[in-house]
Design an enzyme around this catalytic site. Structure first.
Site, PDB file in Angstrom:
ATOM      1  N   HIS A 185      -9.138 100.102 -68.878  1.00  0.00           N
ATOM      2  CA  HIS A 185     -10.453  99.580 -69.291  1.00  0.00           C
ATOM      3  C   HIS A 185     -10.248  98.385 -70.227  1.00  0.00           C
ATOM      4  O   HIS A 185      -9.325  98.374 -71.038  1.00  0.00           O
ATOM      5  CB  HIS A 185     -11.263 100.681 -69.976  1.00  0.00           C
ATOM      6  CG  HIS A 185     -12.696 100.305 -70.142  1.00  0.00           C
ATOM      7  ND1 HIS A 185     -13.123  99.471 -71.155  1.00  0.00           N
ATOM      8  CD2 HIS A 185     -13.791 100.607 -69.416  1.00  0.00           C
ATOM      9  CE1 HIS A 185     -14.428  99.291 -71.044  1.00  0.00           C
ATOM     10  NE2 HIS A 185     -14.858  99.968 -69.993  1.00  0.00           N
ATOM     11  N   LYS A 200     -17.295 106.822 -72.967  1.00  0.00           N
ATOM     12  CA  LYS A 200     -16.503 106.210 -74.051  1.00  0.00           C
ATOM     13  C   LYS A 200     -16.423 107.170 -75.236  1.00  0.00           C
ATOM     14  O   LYS A 200     -16.323 108.379 -75.044  1.00  0.00           O
ATOM     15  CB  LYS A 200     -17.095 104.853 -74.446  1.00  0.00           C
ATOM     16  CG  LYS A 200     -17.351 103.959 -73.251  1.00  0.00           C
ATOM     17  CD  LYS A 200     -17.704 102.552 -73.636  1.00  0.00           C
ATOM     18  CE  LYS A 200     -18.064 101.763 -72.388  1.00  0.00           C
ATOM     19  NZ  LYS A 200     -18.244 100.352 -72.642  1.00  0.00           N
ATOM     20  N   GLY A 208     -21.778  96.020 -71.646  1.00  0.00           N
ATOM     21  CA  GLY A 208     -22.546  96.377 -72.834  1.00  0.00           C
ATOM     22  C   GLY A 208     -23.480  95.305 -73.336  1.00  0.00           C
ATOM     23  O   GLY A 208     -23.976  95.390 -74.459  1.00  0.00           O
ATOM     24  N   SER A 231     -23.094  96.410 -67.409  1.00  0.00           N
ATOM     25  CA  SER A 231     -24.553  96.472 -67.538  1.00  0.00           C
ATOM     26  C   SER A 231     -25.247  96.879 -66.241  1.00  0.00           C
ATOM     27  O   SER A 231     -26.364  96.431 -65.957  1.00  0.00           O
ATOM     28  CB  SER A 231     -25.106  95.143 -68.068  1.00  0.00           C
ATOM     29  OG  SER A 231     -24.577  94.869 -69.350  1.00  0.00           O
ATOM     30  N   ASN A 233     -19.004 106.462 -67.792  1.00  0.00           N
ATOM     31  CA  ASN A 233     -17.987 106.303 -68.829  1.00  0.00           C
ATOM     32  C   ASN A 233     -18.672 106.480 -70.178  1.00  0.00           C
ATOM     33  O   ASN A 233     -19.329 105.564 -70.666  1.00  0.00           O
ATOM     34  CB  ASN A 233     -17.347 104.911 -68.713  1.00  0.00           C
ATOM     35  CG  ASN A 233     -16.344 104.655 -69.821  1.00  0.00           C
ATOM     36  OD1 ASN A 233     -15.965 105.569 -70.553  1.00  0.00           O
ATOM     37  ND2 ASN A 233     -15.907 103.411 -69.946  1.00  0.00           N
ATOM     38  N   GLU A 272     -15.030  94.659 -63.540  1.00  0.00           N
ATOM     39  CA  GLU A 272     -15.887  94.626 -64.721  1.00  0.00           C
ATOM     40  C   GLU A 272     -15.679  93.312 -65.477  1.00  0.00           C
ATOM     41  O   GLU A 272     -14.754  93.207 -66.299  1.00  0.00           O
ATOM     42  CB  GLU A 272     -15.534  95.788 -65.656  1.00  0.00           C
ATOM     43  CG  GLU A 272     -15.699  97.156 -65.031  1.00  0.00           C
ATOM     44  CD  GLU A 272     -15.937  98.223 -66.087  1.00  0.00           C
ATOM     45  OE1 GLU A 272     -16.979  98.878 -66.008  1.00  0.00           O
ATOM     46  OE2 GLU A 272     -15.105  98.371 -66.996  1.00  0.00           O
ATOM     47  N   GLU A 278     -11.607  97.559 -72.845  1.00  0.00           N
ATOM     48  CA  GLU A 278     -11.571  97.878 -74.283  1.00  0.00           C
ATOM     49  C   GLU A 278     -10.175  98.330 -74.698  1.00  0.00           C
ATOM     50  O   GLU A 278      -9.715  98.032 -75.801  1.00  0.00           O
ATOM     51  CB  GLU A 278     -12.637  98.948 -74.601  1.00  0.00           C
ATOM     52  CG  GLU A 278     -14.038  98.342 -74.531  1.00  0.00           C
ATOM     53  CD  GLU A 278     -15.137  99.299 -74.131  1.00  0.00           C
ATOM     54  OE1 GLU A 278     -14.896 100.532 -74.094  1.00  0.00           O
ATOM     55  OE2 GLU A 278     -16.245  98.823 -73.836  1.00  0.00           O
TER      56      GLU A 278
HETATM   57  C1  PEP Z   1     -17.954  99.920 -69.142  1.00  0.00           C
HETATM   58  O1  PEP Z   1     -17.620  99.750 -70.311  1.00  0.00           O
HETATM   59  O2  PEP Z   1     -17.159 100.364 -68.299  1.00  0.00           O
HETATM   60  C2  PEP Z   1     -19.304  99.546 -68.766  1.00  0.00           C
HETATM   61  C3  PEP Z   1     -19.549  99.307 -67.509  1.00  0.00           C
HETATM   62  O3  PEP Z   1     -20.217  99.481 -69.780  1.00  0.00           O
HETATM   63  P1  PEP Z   1     -21.745  98.970 -69.645  1.00  0.00           P
HETATM   64  O4  PEP Z   1     -22.347  99.693 -68.475  1.00  0.00           O
HETATM   65  O5  PEP Z   1     -22.361  99.359 -70.942  1.00  0.00           O
HETATM   66  O6  PEP Z   1     -21.697  97.520 -69.430  1.00  0.00           O
END
Ligand code: PEP
Length: 257
Positions: free
Chosen positions: A97, A12, A175, A216, A10, A169, A99
């Site tokens: 997602h 983003k 992040g 992460s 992703n 998630e 976000e």
């Molecule tokens: C995400 O935003 O879908 C995600 C998994 O980000 P990160 O790997 O940076 O935690």
């Protein structure tokens, strides 16, 4: 669950067209050294979809979008319908997602409508669910995730040619460099898996669904997650931005499966 593991990048709002193309090309080249039989998906911004498609089309890498409309045509400024994504070679789309839920007020109902619309066009949705830090502190994580999954699946049945992926998630792990404990992730995946079992026939759960972990995930922690029964791949944000690191993640997943 779908037998093959998935690794989804992703990107983003990080790469424009030039960097998306470069990153996709690096991943295509990197994958030639790894006999990985799982799924690899890259999700660039919409403006880069066409250019990235020309890079990945002859490769095992599939193209994903980061969002989709629940409408098909008409006066919906800024929206993109599933058939428009199909037109440029998109096979997967991230839906709901955290976000988007947070900054754009996406609700479970919107996530459900987007998921349905993607499936109707033959695009595989990657539906994101997960609790916030406060919800976990209150011990509400199971309840929150169960509700998100149940609402996402409302009215949805899967034909043999259709699949759906869920990405668990935990928002507080996204992040931050602090992934959740693998055992706890597995527990949350088992909760999601039970909803899939309650919702779909056994065969469909086995062959047309899978549950990814996101938050992460990187080349170091992915093997530990894959030891767990219900974790079958990753949605990767930060560790997918640098293409070489994303190739390392794929390598780690390959070596662990
Ligand atoms: C995400 O935003 O879908 C995600 C998994 O980000 P990160 O790997 O940076 O935690």
């Amino acid at each position: 669950m779908l037998q093959k593991p998935f690794v989804v990048a992703n990107w983003k709002m990080n790469h424009g067209v030039k960097h998306s193309v470069e990153a996709a090309a690096d991943i295509v080249v990197g994958l030639k050294q790894i006999p990985f039989t799982g799924g690899v998906v890259v999700c660039p911004v919409d403006t880069a979809l066409m250019a990235v498609q020309t890079i990945v089309e002859e490769s095992p890498v599939a193209l994903g979008a980061q969002d989709v409309s629940w409408e098909d045509t008409g006066s919906f400024t800024g929206e993109i319908a599933p058939w428009m994504l199909r037109e440029v070679g998109v096979d997967y789309v991230i839906v709901g997602h955290s976000e988007r839920r947070k900054y754009l007020n996406e609700t479970d109902e919107m996530v459900n409508k987007k998921t349905k619309n993607a499936l109707e066009e033959g695009i595989t949705p990657i539906v994101c669910v997960g609790e916030s830090f406060e919800q976990r502190q209150e011990g509400e994580q199971e309840h929150v995730v169960m509700r998100q999954v149940q609402k996402a699946l409302d009215g949805i049945s899967l034909g043999p040619a259709h699949s759906i992926l869920f990405a668990y998630e935990p928002i507080w792990a996204i992040g931050t460099g602090q992934a959740i404990d693998a055992e706890e992730a597995n527990h949350m995946h088992s909760v999601i898996n039970q909803i899939l079992i309650d919702h779909f026939p056994d065969q469909v759960v086995k062959e047309n669904t899978t549950i990814l972990y996101g938050g992460s995930a990187d080349e170091k922690n992915t093997p530990g997650f894959l030891e767990k029964q219900h974790i079958n791949g990753f949605l990767v944000g930060t560790a997918s931005i640098k293409s070489q690191q994303f190739v390392e993640v794929i390598k780690a997943v390959h070596n662990a499966t």
